[in-house]
Every structure is written in structure tokens, then in C-alpha cells.
Design a protein around this motif. Structure first.
Motif, mmCIF file in Angstrom:
data_model
loop_
_atom_site.group_PDB
_atom_site.id
_atom_site.type_symbol
_atom_site.label_atom_id
_atom_site.label_comp_id
_atom_site.label_asym_id
_atom_site.label_seq_id
_atom_site.Cartn_x
_atom_site.Cartn_y
_atom_site.Cartn_z
ATOM 1 N N ILE A 1 -3.314 5.251 -2.442
ATOM 2 C CA ILE A 1 -3.896 6.523 -2.903
ATOM 3 C C ILE A 1 -2.823 7.413 -3.521
ATOM 4 O O ILE A 1 -1.650 7.358 -3.153
ATOM 5 C CB ILE A 1 -4.615 7.282 -1.762
ATOM 6 N N ILE A 2 -3.262 8.218 -4.482
ATOM 7 C CA ILE A 2 -2.389 9.194 -5.156
ATOM 8 C C ILE A 2 -3.104 10.535 -5.184
ATOM 9 O O ILE A 2 -4.305 10.604 -5.445
ATOM 10 C CB ILE A 2 -2.067 8.763 -6.603
ATOM 11 N N ILE A 3 -2.353 11.611 -4.904
ATOM 12 C CA ILE A 3 -2.849 12.972 -5.109
ATOM 13 C C ILE A 3 -1.971 13.628 -6.162
ATOM 14 O O ILE A 3 -0.740 13.551 -6.092
ATOM 15 C CB ILE A 3 -2.796 13.809 -3.815
ATOM 16 N N THR A 4 -2.581 14.267 -7.153
ATOM 17 C CA THR A 4 -1.840 15.128 -8.077
ATOM 18 C C THR A 4 -2.382 16.541 -7.940
ATOM 19 O O THR A 4 -3.555 16.728 -7.599
ATOM 20 C CB THR A 4 -1.985 14.664 -9.543
ATOM 21 N N THR A 5 -1.535 17.524 -8.181
ATOM 22 C CA THR A 5 -2.015 18.908 -8.236
ATOM 23 C C THR A 5 -1.575 19.514 -9.557
ATOM 24 O O THR A 5 -0.485 19.214 -10.061
ATOM 25 C CB THR A 5 -1.479 19.780 -7.072
ATOM 26 N N THR A 6 -2.429 20.342 -10.116
ATOM 27 C CA THR A 6 -2.131 20.975 -11.405
ATOM 28 C C THR A 6 -2.987 22.218 -11.569
ATOM 29 O O THR A 6 -4.036 22.347 -10.936
ATOM 30 C CB THR A 6 -2.391 20.002 -12.574
ATOM 31 N N ARG A 7 -2.518 23.126 -12.398
ATOM 32 C CA ARG A 7 -3.333 24.304 -12.726
ATOM 33 C C ARG A 7 -4.008 24.145 -14.084
ATOM 34 O O ARG A 7 -4.643 25.065 -14.571
ATOM 35 C CB ARG A 7 -2.470 25.566 -12.697
ATOM 36 N N ILE A 8 -3.854 22.978 -14.711
ATOM 37 C CA ILE A 8 -4.335 22.775 -16.080
ATOM 38 C C ILE A 8 -5.412 21.692 -16.090
ATOM 39 O O ILE A 8 -5.180 20.548 -15.674
ATOM 40 C CB ILE A 8 -3.161 22.381 -17.003
ATOM 41 N N ASN A 9 -6.597 22.035 -16.567
ATOM 42 C CA ASN A 9 -7.747 21.122 -16.532
ATOM 43 C C ASN A 9 -7.494 19.832 -17.310
ATOM 44 O O ASN A 9 -7.908 18.754 -16.879
ATOM 45 C CB ASN A 9 -9.003 21.823 -17.082
ATOM 46 N N ASP A 10 -6.828 19.928 -18.479
ATOM 47 C CA ASP A 10 -6.563 18.726 -19.287
ATOM 48 C C ASP A 10 -5.700 17.727 -18.526
ATOM 49 O O ASP A 10 -5.869 16.507 -18.656
ATOM 50 C CB ASP A 10 -5.872 19.104 -20.596
ATOM 51 N N ARG B 1 0.867 -1.188 0.000
ATOM 52 C CA ARG B 1 0.000 0.000 0.000
ATOM 53 C C ARG B 1 0.898 1.230 0.000
ATOM 54 O O ARG B 1 1.864 1.305 0.741
ATOM 55 C CB ARG B 1 -0.896 0.029 1.253
ATOM 56 N N TYR B 2 0.551 2.187 -0.829
ATOM 57 C CA TYR B 2 1.392 3.379 -0.916
ATOM 58 C C TYR B 2 0.538 4.641 -1.009
ATOM 59 O O TYR B 2 -0.637 4.610 -1.395
ATOM 60 C CB TYR B 2 2.334 3.288 -2.123
ATOM 61 N N PHE B 3 1.164 5.772 -0.655
ATOM 62 C CA PHE B 3 0.526 7.086 -0.728
ATOM 63 C C PHE B 3 1.545 8.036 -1.359
ATOM 64 O O PHE B 3 2.614 8.284 -0.796
ATOM 65 C CB PHE B 3 0.132 7.567 0.668
ATOM 66 N N VAL B 4 1.219 8.544 -2.535
ATOM 67 C CA VAL B 4 2.141 9.422 -3.267
ATOM 68 C C VAL B 4 1.436 10.725 -3.642
ATOM 69 O O VAL B 4 0.295 10.701 -4.112
ATOM 70 C CB VAL B 4 2.666 8.732 -4.548
ATOM 71 N N VAL B 5 2.125 11.852 -3.420
ATOM 72 C CA VAL B 5 1.639 13.156 -3.869
ATOM 73 C C VAL B 5 2.583 13.668 -4.950
ATOM 74 O O VAL B 5 3.791 13.807 -4.716
ATOM 75 C CB VAL B 5 1.581 14.174 -2.712
ATOM 76 N N LEU B 6 2.032 13.918 -6.139
ATOM 77 C CA LEU B 6 2.792 14.491 -7.254
ATOM 78 C C LEU B 6 2.288 15.911 -7.465
ATOM 79 O O LEU B 6 1.224 16.130 -8.042
ATOM 80 C CB LEU B 6 2.609 13.641 -8.512
ATOM 81 N N ASP B 7 3.048 16.864 -6.980
ATOM 82 C CA ASP B 7 2.620 18.259 -6.948
ATOM 83 C C ASP B 7 3.058 19.019 -8.191
ATOM 84 O O ASP B 7 4.176 18.834 -8.680
ATOM 85 C CB ASP B 7 3.218 18.918 -5.687
ATOM 86 N N ASP B 8 2.173 19.872 -8.708
ATOM 87 C CA ASP B 8 2.511 20.829 -9.768
ATOM 88 C C ASP B 8 2.902 20.151 -11.088
ATOM 89 O O ASP B 8 3.993 20.366 -11.614
ATOM 90 C CB ASP B 8 3.642 21.752 -9.290
ATOM 91 N N ILE B 9 1.990 19.345 -11.626
ATOM 92 C CA ILE B 9 2.201 18.732 -12.947
ATOM 93 C C ILE B 9 1.687 19.691 -14.017
ATOM 94 O O ILE B 9 0.561 20.166 -13.938
ATOM 95 C CB ILE B 9 1.455 17.376 -13.052
ATOM 96 N N TRP B 10 2.519 19.931 -15.043
ATOM 97 C CA TRP B 10 2.186 20.951 -16.045
ATOM 98 C C TRP B 10 1.679 20.388 -17.368
ATOM 99 O O TRP B 10 1.077 21.121 -18.146
ATOM 100 C CB TRP B 10 3.404 21.830 -16.317
#
Length: 415
Positions: free
Chosen positions: A300-309, A271-280
């Protein structure tokens, strides 16, 4: 603007490089002295063009590079004129003058013209090299200066704040945790949530708060920033280093594909938990996602981005995903953030500053980074209505002139 400057410099170089290639052809081989100079100059300009093309990928070229690009453009124009003069003088040799005296005058004139043009090209080559050396010299000084006084990304500082210091974080944090944990016990696939919103909205801070709350439940975990121009080799080594709890220096570089396979194999039964912040961009996500096994119940994985696509791509197959659209702060939380930073509490704000404060907050539109930037500026401004009104009337210009908020303005301008 910067992209246009790079384009102008490379655009000026292209015709010069084309004409230099022509001068290196068989038609001009008889001019041996100039042939050597032209070959050397051509190599210098090819290297320069490659550097300019690389510069076009920079988000914000520094002032010194911009000055150098202008120099390159102007020197390119001068060089093109000299090459045109030389070609014209050579082509006129086909016209054979009558009489010995005319031939001698014509030959002497052409020799002087070629010598003059050869000297011009040699001088321009010298100027090109001097401009490049000058640029490198001052950039080295600038790098030393920056090393002593580095601007820290304010988002990086925000993630170290205690939850009690953050405003309006509780509700969105609870919503993201609910999305991550609903149905996790019954489904076999990894659960993913992509947090999307413009720069300065607090995506990184929110992701980090969720990470701090849940990471204790996972032995394999990682939090890292991807950024706009990622070094994929370093990112994959960092992911493997964090999930396997190995020192980064002890992870083998290999190829990106090898690192992806190694990470996926290691996580296959965990089981893992990864956050990938600020993907462009979508392509970056399509590479990263292969490192994470899909059939991993409870992960679980969290990603953050400013781009809807990018957010849409993250939440789609093969992961079971949701998109969380981060919201601006409401007026209550905006006031709380603003007044706490300036007066410790709203009640301590002088009555004569209340109206202008409200107008400023409306302009900030609930953007946490903007509120932090403005309040930081006002903290060093006289607490009278006049100066505060000036800030309200010219928020953009006032921020740009204040070095203490330069890092914040770079983030806001990217949005």
C-alpha cells in the motif's frame, strides 16, 4: 509580491547586461582601460542575475534578500544611465569640429567625459560588490541566529502526538484504512490512497496515524515528506534507506535513475507500505512512482497533497487508487479542540466568552491549524471579552503580529 520584486531586479539588470556586452564588442576595444573594468563588472552582474533567478524559486525570500534586491535594482538604473552617457560621448566623435582650437577643446572635453563616466562605472561596480558582500555578511549572522532559535513546523510536532490527544481523527482514519485494505487480499496491484486538502487541514497527521496503525504488518516501510522544492537525490536515498533498513550514510548516491532501479529491484518480491507526504507537482510523482513495483500484492501507498491534479495523477494508472478528500472539523470537534487547549474542557469556559468563542470558531471554518493558532494566541491574551473581540475582528492581522504562530501562518498563507 516577492516574485514581483525578483522580477523587477532581474528586469533592471537585463538591459545593463545587454549594453555591457555591446561595450565589449570590437567598436569599443580602443578604450582598453575601461574594457577591463567593463569585463569584470559584466562577470559580477551575470553571477548576480543567476542568483536572482534562483531566488525567484524561493517561497518566501527573507527581509535581507529583499533589501539587497532593491539595491541591485537602483544601482542597475544608475549604471544604465552612465553607460548611455558613455555611448553617446563616443558616438559624437564622428562629428569633426572645424579649426585646431575647436578640435583641442572637443578632444579635451571628450577625455574628461570618458574619465568621468569611467570613474562612475568603476564606482558603481564597487557599490554592487559592497552590496553583495553586505548581504552575505548579514545573512551569515542571520543563519547563526536561526540555528540557535529554529522555528519548527507545527505539522512536524503534530505527528508525534498520541492518538488520544488528537481531535476528530478516528473517523477519517477508519475511512482511509478501509480504502487501503478493501480487496487487498484478492488483487495483485498495489493499493494507493491520495489524501487531498488545503494546508492546515491535518493531512500529515491523518497519514501518520494510519501509518502507525498499519506499519507493523510490513517489514519494508517508509514515511517521508517530499515538500515543494524536493531534493530528489536525497528523497530517493531516504526511501531506499528506510525500506531496506540501512543507514542513510551507507546508501550509495549514484544517479536518481540508479536509485529508483535499486529501490524497485529491492521491493520487487516484498510487501511494502510507503507514505509520501506533501507532494506539490505531478512531475515529482511521475519520478517517484517508478521506485515502487506495481505488481506487489498486499502493498500500500499513501500520498498527501493540497493539489487536486496531483491527487488525480497519483490514483490513476498504473496503481489501483482512491482519492480521500479530507474534511474540515465539524463544530463539535472544533469546539473540543478549541476549549481543550484553552480551558481543558468547554464547561470551564466563562459564560461571557462563549459567544465570542463561537464567532471565532466560525471564522476558523473547521481548519485545525487555524484553531490551534488562534487558541495559542488567545492563551496569552487577557480573558475578558474586549481583547477576544479584537482578535475576532482582526484575526489575520493579530496572527501576523504574533511570533509564536509565525510557522503556522506560513503554512496557512501557502494555501
Amino acid at each position: 509580491m516577492e516574485a514581483a520584486l525578483v522580477s523587477a531586479a532581474t528586469g533592471a539588470l537585463k538591459p545593463v547586461l545587454g549594453k555591457l556586452a555591446t561595450l565589449l564588442g570590437d567598436e569599443y576595444k580602443r578604450f582598453k582601460g575601461m574594457h577591463i573594468e567593463i569585463k569584470s563588472l559584466s562577470r559580477e552582474l551575470v553571477a548576480m542575475e543567476a542568483f536572482l533567478l534562483k531566488m525567484s524559486e524561493e517561497e518566501d525570500p527573507d527581509v535581507q534578500d529583499k533589501v539587497w534586491m532593491n539595491e541591485v535594482r537602483e544601482l542597475s538604473y544608475d549604471m544604465e544611465d552612465s553607460i548611455d552617457d558613455f555611448m553617446q560621448s563616443v558616438s559624437s566623435e564622428d562629428k569633426k569640429p572645424d579649426g585646431i582650437l575647436e578640435k583641442m577643446k572637443n578632444s579635451l572635453g571628450k577625455m574628461k567625459a570618458r574619465r568621468r563616466i569611467g570613474n562612475e562605472i568603476g564606482d558603481l561596480k564597487k557599490q554592487i560588490i559592497e552590496a553583495a558582500q553586505r548581504n552575505e555578511r548579514y545573512k551569515a549572522r542571520e543563519a547563526f541566529s536561526k540555528a540557535k532559535n529554529t522555528t519548527i513546523d507545527p505539522r512536524a510536532l503534530d505527528i508525534f502526538k498520541h492518538a488520544s490527544e488528537l481531535v476528530g481523527i478516528d473517523e477519517p482514519k477508519a475511512e482511509v484504512i478501509k480504502l487501503l485494505t478493501k480487496g487487498v487480499s484478492t488483487q495483485e496491484q498495489v493499493k494507493l490512497v491520495s489524501i487531498v486538502g488545503s494546508g492546515g487541514m491535518g493531512k500529515t497527521t491523518l497519514a501518520n496515524q494510519v501509518y502507525q496503525d498499519l506499519k507493523g504488518e510490513f517489514k519494508c516501510r517508509a514515511f517521508l515528506s517530499v515538500s515543494r522544492n524536493p531534493n530528489m537525490m536525497n528523497i530517493m536515498r531516504t526511501i531506499f534507506s528506510e525500506v531496506s533498513e540501512k543507514d542513510y550514510a551507507n546508501t550509495e548516491a549514484g544517479s536518481i535513475q540508479q536509485l529508483i532501479s535499486k529501490t524497485a529491484y529491492f521491493l520487487a518480491d516484498k510487501r511494502y507500505f510507503v507514505v509520501l507526504d506533501d507532494i506539490w507537482d505531478v512531475d515529482t510523482w511521475h519520478v517517484l512512482k517508478h521506485a515502487f513495483p506495481v505488481k506487489s500484492s498486499g502493498s500500500i501507498i499513501i500520498t498527501t497533497t493540497r493539489i487536486n491534479d496531483v491527487a488525480e495523477s497519483c490514483r490513476s494508472t498504473p496503481f489501483s487508487g482512491d482519492i480521500y478528500c479530507i474534511r474540515p472539523l465539524d463544530m463539535v470537534h472544533s469546539r473540543q479542540l478549541f476549549y481543550t487547549r484553552l480551558f481543558n474542557a468547554e464547561e470551564n469556559c466563562p459564560s461571557y466568552l462563549k459567544k465570542v468563542s463561537e464567532h471565532i470558531l466560525r471564522k476558523c471554518a473547521g481548519l485545525p491549524l487555524a484553531i490551534v493558532a488562534i487558541s495559542g494566541l488567545l492563551a496569552n491574551t487577557e480573558r475578558t471579552e474586549g481583547p477576544w473581540k479584537q482578535v475576532e475582528d482582526s484575526i489575520g492581522r493579530a496572527l501576523q503580529r504574533n511570533p509564536s504562530v509565525e510557522g503556522m501562518m506560513k503554512i496557512l498563507s501557502l494555501s
